[in-house]
Design a protein around this motif. Sequence first.
Motif, PDB file in Angstrom:
ATOM      1  N   LYS A  89       0.819  -1.217   0.000  1.00 54.49           N
ATOM      2  CA  LYS A  89       0.000   0.000   0.000  1.00 54.49           C
ATOM      3  C   LYS A  89       0.854   1.268   0.000  1.00 54.49           C
ATOM      4  O   LYS A  89       0.428   2.315  -0.481  1.00 54.49           O
ATOM      5  CB  LYS A  89      -0.933   0.004   1.226  1.00 54.49           C
ATOM      6  CG  LYS A  89      -2.249  -0.706   0.940  1.00 54.49           C
ATOM      7  CD  LYS A  89      -3.038  -0.948   2.199  1.00 54.49           C
ATOM      8  CE  LYS A  89      -3.638   0.346   2.744  1.00 54.49           C
ATOM      9  NZ  LYS A  89      -4.398   0.051   4.001  1.00 54.49           N
ATOM     10  N   SER A  90       2.063   1.166   0.590  1.00 51.87           N
ATOM     11  CA  SER A  90       2.923   2.346   0.595  1.00 51.87           C
ATOM     12  C   SER A  90       3.459   2.635  -0.797  1.00 51.87           C
ATOM     13  O   SER A  90       3.798   3.769  -1.128  1.00 51.87           O
ATOM     14  CB  SER A  90       4.080   2.147   1.569  1.00 51.87           C
ATOM     15  OG  SER A  90       5.022   1.248   1.015  1.00 51.87           O
ATOM     16  N   ILE A  91       3.568   1.604  -1.612  1.00 56.72           N
ATOM     17  CA  ILE A  91       4.077   1.810  -2.971  1.00 56.72           C
ATOM     18  C   ILE A  91       2.934   2.206  -3.918  1.00 56.72           C
ATOM     19  O   ILE A  91       3.008   3.191  -4.634  1.00 56.72           O
ATOM     20  CB  ILE A  91       4.781   0.535  -3.498  1.00 56.72           C
ATOM     21  CG1 ILE A  91       5.930   0.147  -2.563  1.00 56.72           C
ATOM     22  CG2 ILE A  91       5.314   0.767  -4.912  1.00 56.72           C
ATOM     23  CD1 ILE A  91       6.537  -1.204  -2.856  1.00 56.72           C
ATOM     24  N   PHE A  92       1.874   1.384  -3.895  1.00 52.63           N
ATOM     25  CA  PHE A  92       0.742   1.649  -4.779  1.00 52.63           C
ATOM     26  C   PHE A  92      -0.393   2.254  -3.984  1.00 52.63           C
ATOM     27  O   PHE A  92      -1.054   1.552  -3.211  1.00 52.63           O
ATOM     28  CB  PHE A  92       0.293   0.363  -5.472  1.00 52.63           C
ATOM     29  CG  PHE A  92       1.392  -0.261  -6.274  1.00 52.63           C
ATOM     30  CD1 PHE A  92       1.756   0.256  -7.502  1.00 52.63           C
ATOM     31  CD2 PHE A  92       2.091  -1.354  -5.775  1.00 52.63           C
ATOM     32  CE1 PHE A  92       2.783  -0.304  -8.233  1.00 52.63           C
ATOM     33  CE2 PHE A  92       3.125  -1.919  -6.504  1.00 52.63           C
ATOM     34  CZ  PHE A  92       3.473  -1.395  -7.732  1.00 52.63           C
ATOM     35  N   ARG A  93      -0.579   3.546  -4.123  1.00 49.66           N
ATOM     36  CA  ARG A  93      -1.567   4.223  -3.284  1.00 49.66           C
ATOM     37  C   ARG A  93      -2.985   3.878  -3.700  1.00 49.66           C
ATOM     38  O   ARG A  93      -3.892   3.961  -2.904  1.00 49.66           O
ATOM     39  CB  ARG A  93      -1.356   5.731  -3.362  1.00 49.66           C
ATOM     40  CG  ARG A  93      -0.026   6.128  -2.786  1.00 49.66           C
ATOM     41  CD  ARG A  93      -0.086   7.548  -2.276  1.00 49.66           C
ATOM     42  NE  ARG A  93       1.156   7.869  -1.580  1.00 49.66           N
ATOM     43  CZ  ARG A  93       2.174   8.465  -2.173  1.00 49.66           C
ATOM     44  NH1 ARG A  93       2.093   8.792  -3.434  1.00 49.66           N
ATOM     45  NH2 ARG A  93       3.275   8.728  -1.510  1.00 49.66           N
TER      46      ARG A  93
ATOM     47  N   PHE B 278      -2.881   9.906 -12.554  1.00 51.45           N
ATOM     48  CA  PHE B 278      -1.980  10.974 -12.148  1.00 51.45           C
ATOM     49  C   PHE B 278      -1.236  10.754 -10.847  1.00 51.45           C
ATOM     50  O   PHE B 278      -0.438  11.585 -10.449  1.00 51.45           O
ATOM     51  CB  PHE B 278      -2.629  12.360 -12.216  1.00 51.45           C
ATOM     52  CG  PHE B 278      -3.920  12.531 -11.468  1.00 51.45           C
ATOM     53  CD1 PHE B 278      -5.075  12.813 -12.177  1.00 51.45           C
ATOM     54  CD2 PHE B 278      -3.982  12.421 -10.104  1.00 51.45           C
ATOM     55  CE1 PHE B 278      -6.276  12.989 -11.520  1.00 51.45           C
ATOM     56  CE2 PHE B 278      -5.179  12.591  -9.432  1.00 51.45           C
ATOM     57  CZ  PHE B 278      -6.336  12.877 -10.149  1.00 51.45           C
ATOM     58  N   SER B 279      -1.453   9.616 -10.196  1.00 48.27           N
ATOM     59  CA  SER B 279      -0.664   9.386  -8.983  1.00 48.27           C
ATOM     60  C   SER B 279       0.485   8.410  -9.236  1.00 48.27           C
ATOM     61  O   SER B 279       1.298   8.188  -8.356  1.00 48.27           O
ATOM     62  CB  SER B 279      -1.550   8.867  -7.854  1.00 48.27           C
ATOM     63  OG  SER B 279      -2.059   7.602  -8.198  1.00 48.27           O
ATOM     64  N   ASN B 280       0.540   7.844 -10.414  1.00 44.39           N
ATOM     65  CA  ASN B 280       1.630   6.933 -10.739  1.00 44.39           C
ATOM     66  C   ASN B 280       2.642   7.661 -11.613  1.00 44.39           C
ATOM     67  O   ASN B 280       2.290   8.243 -12.635  1.00 44.39           O
ATOM     68  CB  ASN B 280       1.062   5.706 -11.479  1.00 44.39           C
ATOM     69  CG  ASN B 280       2.145   4.703 -11.822  1.00 44.39           C
ATOM     70  OD1 ASN B 280       3.142   5.046 -12.428  1.00 44.39           O
ATOM     71  ND2 ASN B 280       1.930   3.467 -11.430  1.00 44.39           N
ATOM     72  N   PHE B 281       3.899   7.619 -11.194  1.00 51.63           N
ATOM     73  CA  PHE B 281       4.945   8.358 -11.917  1.00 51.63           C
ATOM     74  C   PHE B 281       4.993   7.975 -13.391  1.00 51.63           C
ATOM     75  O   PHE B 281       5.130   8.818 -14.267  1.00 51.63           O
ATOM     76  CB  PHE B 281       6.307   8.099 -11.267  1.00 51.63           C
ATOM     77  CG  PHE B 281       7.448   8.696 -12.030  1.00 51.63           C
ATOM     78  CD1 PHE B 281       7.680  10.065 -11.983  1.00 51.63           C
ATOM     79  CD2 PHE B 281       8.266   7.908 -12.811  1.00 51.63           C
ATOM     80  CE1 PHE B 281       8.719  10.620 -12.690  1.00 51.63           C
ATOM     81  CE2 PHE B 281       9.315   8.468 -13.526  1.00 51.63           C
ATOM     82  CZ  PHE B 281       9.541   9.823 -13.460  1.00 51.63           C
TER      83      PHE B 281
ATOM     84  N   ILE C 182       2.676  10.649 -17.160  1.00 53.49           N
ATOM     85  CA  ILE C 182       3.124  11.216 -18.434  1.00 53.49           C
ATOM     86  C   ILE C 182       1.937  11.295 -19.395  1.00 53.49           C
ATOM     87  O   ILE C 182       1.892  12.138 -20.285  1.00 53.49           O
ATOM     88  CB  ILE C 182       4.252  10.337 -19.016  1.00 53.49           C
ATOM     89  CG1 ILE C 182       5.455  10.395 -18.086  1.00 53.49           C
ATOM     90  CG2 ILE C 182       4.632  10.745 -20.419  1.00 53.49           C
ATOM     91  CD1 ILE C 182       6.371   9.223 -18.205  1.00 53.49           C
ATOM     92  N   GLN C 183       0.967  10.409 -19.177  1.00 52.57           N
ATOM     93  CA  GLN C 183      -0.189  10.384 -20.061  1.00 52.57           C
ATOM     94  C   GLN C 183      -1.338  11.178 -19.470  1.00 52.57           C
ATOM     95  O   GLN C 183      -1.439  11.322 -18.261  1.00 52.57           O
ATOM     96  CB  GLN C 183      -0.622   8.936 -20.298  1.00 52.57           C
ATOM     97  CG  GLN C 183       0.403   8.232 -21.143  1.00 52.57           C
ATOM     98  CD  GLN C 183       0.380   6.753 -20.965  1.00 52.57           C
ATOM     99  OE1 GLN C 183      -0.213   6.257 -20.024  1.00 52.57           O
ATOM    100  NE2 GLN C 183       1.038   6.061 -21.860  1.00 52.57           N
ATOM    101  N   PRO C 184      -2.228  11.654 -20.329  1.00 55.40           N
ATOM    102  CA  PRO C 184      -3.389  12.380 -19.817  1.00 55.40           C
ATOM    103  C   PRO C 184      -4.362  11.406 -19.146  1.00 55.40           C
ATOM    104  O   PRO C 184      -4.286  10.208 -19.371  1.00 55.40           O
ATOM    105  CB  PRO C 184      -4.011  12.984 -21.075  1.00 55.40           C
ATOM    106  CG  PRO C 184      -3.590  12.078 -22.169  1.00 55.40           C
ATOM    107  CD  PRO C 184      -2.239  11.556 -21.796  1.00 55.40           C
ATOM    108  N   VAL C 185      -5.244  11.949 -18.333  1.00 58.34           N
ATOM    109  CA  VAL C 185      -6.232  11.101 -17.668  1.00 58.34           C
ATOM    110  C   VAL C 185      -7.243  10.571 -18.683  1.00 58.34           C
ATOM    111  O   VAL C 185      -7.617   9.418 -18.663  1.00 58.34           O
ATOM    112  CB  VAL C 185      -6.950  11.897 -16.567  1.00 58.34           C
ATOM    113  CG1 VAL C 185      -8.124  11.107 -16.011  1.00 58.34           C
ATOM    114  CG2 VAL C 185      -5.964  12.231 -15.461  1.00 58.34           C
TER     115      VAL C 185
END
Lengths: 160, 436
Positions: free
Chosen positions: B21-25, B40-43, B47-50
């Motif tokens: 859970k600390s890695i994947f919110r 938008f929470s994954n690095f 890079i991609q739009p929502v």
Amino acid sequence: MGAAPKEIETAAQSMPRRRFLAWLSGASLVGSSLAAMFSTYVFMKPRATYGQPNRFRIGRPEDFPSGVRVAIDTKRVCIVRDGAKLAAISTTCTHLGCIVAPSETGFQCPCHGSQFDVDGNVTGGPAPKPLAWFQVSLTPSGELEVDKDSEIQTGTYLNV
Amino acid sequence: MSDENNSIVKTLANLPKNVWKSIFRNPLPSSDRGRASTSFSNFFLHIQPVRVSRQTLRPMYTMGLGLISFFLFVILAVTGILLMFYYVPSTTQAYDRMLDLRSSVAFGISLRNMHRWAAHAMVAVVFLHMCRVFLTGAYKTPREFNWLIGVTLFILTLFSSFTGYLLPWDQLAFWAITVGTSIAGYAPFVGKSLRFLLLGDATVGQEALLRFYVLHVVVLPAILTIVVALHFWRIRKDGGLAKPEEATVAPTPVPVTVTLEEPVLVAAGAAMVAADTAPRRFTIQGLVRGPFVKVGKLEEDTVFSWPTLLIAELVVLLITVIGVMAVSIFFNAPLEHPVNLMHPPNPAKAPWYFLGLQEQVSYSAFWGGVGIPALELLLLVLVPYIDRGKAGVGRWFARERVWANTLFLTFVFINVVLIVIGTFFRGANWSFVSPF
């Protein structure tokens, strides 16, 4: 209230100073970049090369009997001898640096089909210049020395 | 304080879950909000739009060419780094190392084949990508600068491939680079010193091999990576891929008042509104102008990037990897005899993508090798600044762009014909031969 105008005056004066400082910073940044680029260029340009020397000995005059046209490909020269006359002609094509091969009519380039006569003059193909002739000299020890740094006029022979 | 939750057994039992859970919110998304926040929470995903336009996803619109170029670059980086473990940039060892790759290195042949074929493919695909962008008019405002970056990437790709060409140190490599660098020598004023700087010597030798190696494995990939990142970033900032008409409509900044029913966390300026059960009113304080902010206007024709775009990208990745691997299984990368200065091959040919140049050079060294290529490059760079028309964006072969497209296709056709002539119709002494 003498203080207020004074303040304005300082503010007015500080603007050119700020602009001057900004200009100075910008100029030094550009200057250092240029200096860095120039230093990189100087660094990248070798002062000494590790390749073959441009002056080398090719043997004694007796090694080249009259009428011979022998290409020394490792040195990229062709030694021609006609009677007492001896010369070294470049075998590097003046077009794109391929090695030309002696043929019956002169020289032939394998890359783009440039053709040269026996003296290295262009007779066909895209080569823009004739093949270079190099200075040949006789050393005190009786050996022939070719100097690829000094080009001489086509048709200038060494009499040996 | 011995909380029940802090008992050792419980801590250990929850350890995997807590680490995860600390890695994947975000849990795997099941709602639209989840899909958005995953993006938008994954690095790697931010890079991609929502949301992404359906037009962008149509396979026949982009043909995935830009993405394929990128994936080929990734394949080249991976295989290239692996090959570096066995390669020595020395004139006495390089060729032997090529033979070792064939005989004694596990997967050596496959890696070299993949690297070689992916490199050729990248040159071709980057060019095709450029054709796609031109023929769909996708370089028009506001994407002029990204076209420029793209042209830069094309040149960098060519140069990367060219520097790699020398490394096997076989006859093919040596003479191709001898011919190729001599073309550079014809540039006015700087040509000779440029060639000397590139080779580190008067002729192709140890210094040239070392220089090409450093350029190939460090300098060019580093520059390419940065410019690729810039290229991607600009795609986002220029409002995604070019779309017909719709893309040119800028949103009108209208103050919108929204009433939120449930407690939310909103970052608006400095104000953080935490859990509060009472309904609250928010006012949007300011809007950023530009084509990339869509407020009060949800595009109907869009879908969530997760999972639609990701699946599309994955498919393109699979096709690319499988394609490169398949070619590598059936065709071995060429390796000729070791360098022999005494025996230039006849004809000596540059890499295929420079054979059009070599063909031109056989007519006139300066114009064919420097003059015309420089003019072509200049025109290519200036295309979006010359062609200022707004019509026909986002459609293949738009009628409004018939002149531009015809000119461009003529330019492509001439260059392809020159390459075909140089590759198949030129024999010994560069004389015309029939391949049939």
